[in-house]
Structures are given as structure tokens and as C-alpha cells.
Design an enzyme around this catalytic site. Structure first.
Site, PDB file in Angstrom:
ATOM      1  N   LYS A 131       0.870  -1.190   0.000  1.00 57.02           N
ATOM      2  CA  LYS A 131       0.000   0.000   0.000  1.00 57.02           C
ATOM      3  C   LYS A 131       0.899   1.229   0.000  1.00 57.02           C
ATOM      4  O   LYS A 131       1.804   1.349   0.825  1.00 57.02           O
ATOM      5  CB  LYS A 131      -0.916   0.007   1.221  1.00 57.02           C
ATOM      6  N   GLY A 147      -6.757   8.006  15.779  1.00 54.79           N
ATOM      7  CA  GLY A 147      -6.277   9.170  15.011  1.00 54.79           C
ATOM      8  C   GLY A 147      -4.771   9.341  15.028  1.00 54.79           C
ATOM      9  O   GLY A 147      -4.182   9.839  14.066  1.00 54.79           O
ATOM     10  N   LYS A 166       1.471  13.045  16.724  1.00 56.16           N
ATOM     11  CA  LYS A 166       0.016  13.105  16.909  1.00 56.16           C
ATOM     12  C   LYS A 166      -0.362  12.452  18.246  1.00 56.16           C
ATOM     13  O   LYS A 166       0.249  11.456  18.642  1.00 56.16           O
ATOM     14  CB  LYS A 166      -0.698  12.326  15.811  1.00 56.16           C
ATOM     15  N   SER A 225      -4.561   2.010  17.889  1.00 51.24           N
ATOM     16  CA  SER A 225      -4.524   1.566  16.493  1.00 51.24           C
ATOM     17  C   SER A 225      -3.618   2.495  15.698  1.00 51.24           C
ATOM     18  O   SER A 225      -3.877   3.701  15.629  1.00 51.24           O
ATOM     19  CB  SER A 225      -5.937   1.604  15.908  1.00 51.24           C
TER      20      SER A 225
HETATM   21  N1  NAD Z   1      -5.303   4.111  12.947  1.00 47.77           N
HETATM   22  C1  NAD Z   1      -5.429   3.959  11.660  1.00 47.77           C
HETATM   23  O1  NAD Z   1      -5.350   2.834  11.152  1.00 47.77           O
HETATM   24  C2  NAD Z   1      -5.740   5.134  10.792  1.00 47.77           C
HETATM   25  C3  NAD Z   1      -6.107   4.920   9.456  1.00 47.77           C
HETATM   26  C4  NAD Z   1      -6.402   6.031   8.669  1.00 47.77           C
HETATM   27  C5  NAD Z   1      -6.349   7.303   9.182  1.00 47.77           C
HETATM   28  N2  NAD Z   1      -5.971   7.497  10.491  1.00 47.77           N
HETATM   29  C6  NAD Z   1      -5.868   8.823  11.068  1.00 47.77           C
HETATM   30  O2  NAD Z   1      -7.153   9.197  11.556  1.00 47.77           O
HETATM   31  C7  NAD Z   1      -7.244  10.622  11.597  1.00 47.77           C
HETATM   32  C8  NAD Z   1      -8.538  11.045  10.927  1.00 47.77           C
HETATM   33  O3  NAD Z   1      -8.470  10.744   9.537  1.00 47.77           O
HETATM   34  P1  NAD Z   1      -9.677  11.116   8.560  1.00 47.77           P
HETATM   35  O4  NAD Z   1      -9.277  10.656   7.210  1.00 47.77           O
HETATM   36  O5  NAD Z   1     -10.970  10.655   9.118  1.00 47.77           O
HETATM   37  O6  NAD Z   1      -9.596  12.699   8.610  1.00 47.77           O
HETATM   38  P2  NAD Z   1     -10.734  13.758   8.263  1.00 47.77           P
HETATM   39  O7  NAD Z   1     -10.046  15.033   8.014  1.00 47.77           O
HETATM   40  O8  NAD Z   1     -11.658  13.182   7.213  1.00 47.77           O
HETATM   41  O9  NAD Z   1     -11.589  13.844   9.623  1.00 47.77           O
HETATM   42  C9  NAD Z   1     -11.106  14.352  10.831  1.00 47.77           C
HETATM   43  C10 NAD Z   1     -12.303  14.868  11.600  1.00 47.77           C
HETATM   44  O10 NAD Z   1     -11.882  15.193  12.930  1.00 47.77           O
HETATM   45  C11 NAD Z   1     -12.579  16.388  13.292  1.00 47.77           C
HETATM   46  N3  NAD Z   1     -11.862  17.013  14.397  1.00 47.77           N
HETATM   47  C12 NAD Z   1     -10.767  17.815  14.377  1.00 47.77           C
HETATM   48  N4  NAD Z   1     -10.443  18.195  15.627  1.00 47.77           N
HETATM   49  C13 NAD Z   1     -11.354  17.620  16.466  1.00 47.77           C
HETATM   50  C14 NAD Z   1     -11.551  17.630  17.866  1.00 47.77           C
HETATM   51  N5  NAD Z   1     -10.729  18.306  18.685  1.00 47.77           N
HETATM   52  N6  NAD Z   1     -12.590  16.940  18.381  1.00 47.77           N
HETATM   53  C15 NAD Z   1     -13.418  16.242  17.584  1.00 47.77           C
HETATM   54  N7  NAD Z   1     -13.281  16.184  16.229  1.00 47.77           N
HETATM   55  C16 NAD Z   1     -12.252  16.865  15.688  1.00 47.77           C
HETATM   56  C17 NAD Z   1     -12.577  17.212  12.023  1.00 47.77           C
HETATM   57  O11 NAD Z   1     -13.548  18.262  12.088  1.00 47.77           O
HETATM   58  C18 NAD Z   1     -12.891  16.143  10.992  1.00 47.77           C
HETATM   59  O12 NAD Z   1     -14.287  15.974  10.810  1.00 47.77           O
HETATM   60  C19 NAD Z   1      -5.964  11.133  10.913  1.00 47.77           C
HETATM   61  O13 NAD Z   1      -5.025  11.495  11.902  1.00 47.77           O
HETATM   62  C20 NAD Z   1      -5.478   9.933  10.126  1.00 47.77           C
HETATM   63  O14 NAD Z   1      -4.099   9.987   9.872  1.00 47.77           O
HETATM   64  C21 NAD Z   1      -5.676   6.422  11.285  1.00 47.77           C
END
Ligand code: NAD
Length: 317
Positions: free
Chosen positions: A69, A215, A221, A287
């Protein structure tokens, strides 16, 4: 030698090929197979692209398949009208090395991330846990909610400073959007924010809570304070990633948490390690996202295509 046609699954085809329920079961099996040493997964490689975000190269092999990936996390992208996560997956035959399929990485990532949250909740949440608090309702928050709903969680409180994002989840699943405190009061709390500011503090922890921290999947982060993390019974998808670029990192760097306090989810699922210490414990699953999860979902999508359950575009390379 004629070059065979290579099937390509776009976002809609991936989501048509693999249901949340199938993703959950495939991801659960992937954790068990990896824990047993049957699936291989070299460390994820991060390629920073400052100041925008980073690229990740994630390989895995198992069940006769191999996968790479090539995926991004560009947190500023939504402001530019672009997705945070995008990329491509190449699925290959592990016996011949031939490419078998190209897949949209975004949809596979969303499905396998939500699926891991459901697997962790199933293994670690206290008996009778029924409500889900969702903090962060973007793409991965939405899929986390969909997978937890598919796993039987009927009630939930989505929370997001972007009220429209929380409302979208609430309307789709019949949940009710709420404040951060209301989301944190649920039995299973899933944090899926960009990880720029902590949303969970030590004072928010209540007996019996299960936290899925999704997240914080890269350096810098965090969604919980190190003190909050250190107060929980800790589980992770993979120690190296969690300790260096996950939710556990802050607590590890502060000397509050060491390897012996953290259990791999695969060991719990395989029955080789205890899960929740008791009904009143607070459990936290970190995660960071693993290529074996992607392989689980990509393998399921390939199976669906082979069985004629989904149509693919094709290319000749
Ligand atoms: N663990 C994993 O396997 C995995 C996989 C993919 C993405 N992620 C991570 O997950 C996170 C989110 O990714 P995404 O694609 O959904 O992003 P995204 O931008 O689509 O969504 C993030 C959301 O969080 C909200 N947000 C921001 N600050 C906030 C707060 N203080 N309280 C509540 N909500 C808040 C935003 O308004 C937005 O709606 C990123 O950091 C990404 O890297 C983790």
C-alpha cells in the site's frame, strides 16, 4: 508473452465487494494469523513530505498473496478540498510475484480501520457495552461508526466541531450527535481526530470504559494526554509502531509506559494473553494501522471479484 489484463477496483467497487461485517471478520483473522507467525509484515516506511504530510509504504504477505500500500496522510488537504488519505494498493500472487489487482487505497484503509476498531471493541470492551462515542467524524470516523454499528452497537453519540460531519453520522446510523462530554460518557469511545490536540484527559476516564484511539497514526500526533494513557490497561496493534508513532508514544517517551505494560491485540484474539483485566478497568487500544489489515480487506475484495460478485475495470501494464 501476452500481458494479462489486470483488474482495478475503484472506491465504489471496493465498498461493493467487502461489507463491514466481512471486513471485521477478515481483519480479526489477520491479527490472529500474524500473531501466529503465518503472515509477514515488515515495518511501515514513512516518507515525510514537509510541511504537508507524509507518504507511507506498507507491505504484507499472507495466504498466498502479497500487498504493497502506497498511501498518504496530508492533514491540511481538506482545506484544499482534497482527502486526507489517498493512494493505491497493489495485490500480487505470493507464489509467482505477478500483480493480481490494483485497488483504491482510501476505501480499503477506511474499511480496515473501522474494522479494527470493531475487532478491538469486541475483544476488550466490558460485557454489556452497547453505546459508542465517536470523537472525530471525518472519513475514518464515519467508517468506524459503520463498522461498530455492523458489530451490533445500536446507540451512539458522534461529536465533531464540524457539526455537519457529526450530523451525517447521526442521521445515517440513527444516533444522536452530542458534546465531547456526552461522547466520552459512552461505553466504547472511538477517537478519530487528526490528533492535533488531546481530546481525552485522565479526568475523563470512568470504570468500565473502552477507548479505541485511531487518530494518532504517525509521529507528533496524540488524542489523549500521556497521564490518561498511562492510567489505562493498554493494548496495541503493533508495539513498534505504537511506541514510535502512535497514541502510546507520548507516555512511552515520558517514561510512564514500557513494553511490559502493553499487550498486542493479536495475542488477546488468539487466546495467548488476557484481555480486559476486569469489568471496572479502563482499556485503551492504540490503532496505528497495519498492512495485514489492508491485506485482509484486499484479499476479501479479490475473492469477491474472482467469484463474480463485483465488476472491475481492467488495464494492461
Ligand atoms: N489508525 C489507523 O489505522 C488510521 C487509518 C487512517 C487514518 N488514520 C488517522 O485518523 C485521523 C482522521 O483521519 P480522517 O481521514 O478521518 O480525517 P478527516 O479530516 O476526514 O476527519 C477528521 C475529523 O476530525 C474532526 N476534528 C478535528 N479536531 C477535532 C476535535 N478536537 N474533536 C473532535 N473532532 C475533531 C474534524 O472536524 C474532521 O471531521 C488522521 O489522523 C489519520 O491519519 C488512522
Amino acid at each position: 508473452m501476452p500481458v494479462p489484463e489486470l483488474p482495478v477496483l475503484d472506491e465504489a467497487a471496493v465498498l461493493a465487494a467487502v461489507s463491514p461485517a466481512e471486513a471485521i471478520e477478515s481483519v480479526r483473522q489477520a491479527f490472529v494469523r500474524h500473531h501466529a507467525g503465518e503472515w509477514a509484515m515488515p515495518a511501515k516506511i514513512y516518507l515525510p513530505s514537509p510541511p504537508h504530510g507524509d507518504f507511507r509504504a506498507m507491505p504484507a504477505r499472507g495466504d498466498g498473496l502479497a500487498l504493497l500500500k502506497w498511501v498518504t496522510s496530508f492533514p491540511g488537504n481538506p482545506e484544499r478540498g482534497l482527502p486526507t488519505v489517498t493512494g493505491v494498493i497493489c495485490l500480487s500472487d505470493a507464489g509467482t510475484g505477478e500483480p493480481l489487482m490494483l485497488l483504491d487505497a482510501r476505501s480499503v484503509t477506511a474499511l480496515r480501520t473501522g474494522a479494527a476498531a470493531a475487532v478491538a471493541a469486541g475483544a476488550l470492551a466490558r460485557e454489556g457495552a452497547s453505546s459508542v462515542g465517536l470523537v472525530g467524524c471525518g472519513l475514518h470516523g464515519l467508517w468506524t461508526a459503520r463498522c461498530l454499528a455492523a458489530a451490533g452497537y445500536a446507540a451512539g453519540v458522534p461529536h465533531d466541531p464540524d457539526a455537519a460531519a457529526a450530523e451525517r453520522v447521526a442521521v445515517e446510523l440513527g444516533w444522536g450527535a452530542g458534546t465531547l462530554a456526552e461522547a466520552l460518557a459512552c461505553d466504547v469511545v472511538c477517537c478519530v481526530t487528526p490528533g492535533a490536540v488531546p481530546v481525552v484527559e485522565a479526568g475523563d476516564l470512568r470504570p468500565g470504559l473502552h477507548l479505541n484511539m485511531l487518530g494518532a497514526d504517525g509521529p507528533g500526533k496524540a488524542e489523549a494526554t500521556p497521564a490518561a494513557v498511562a492510567s489505562c490497561a493498554l493494548f496495541c496493534d503493533e508495539w513498534e509502531q505504537a511506541a514510535h508513532g502512535g497514541e502510546l508514544t507520548g507516555a512511552v517517551e515520558a517514561g510512564l509506559v514500557a513494553r511490559d505494560r502493553v499487550t498486542d491485540l493479536g495475542a488477546v484474539l488468539a487466546g495467548d494473553a488476557p484481555g480486559r483485566p476486569g469489568p471496572d478497568a479502563v482499556t485503551l487500544f492504540d490503532s496505528t494501522g497495519l498492512a495485514i489489515q489492508d491485506l485482509a480487506v484486499a484479499g476479501a475484495a479479490h475473492r469477491a471479484w474472482r467469484e463474480g460478485r463485483v465488476e472491475a475495470q481492467t488495464v494492461r501494464l
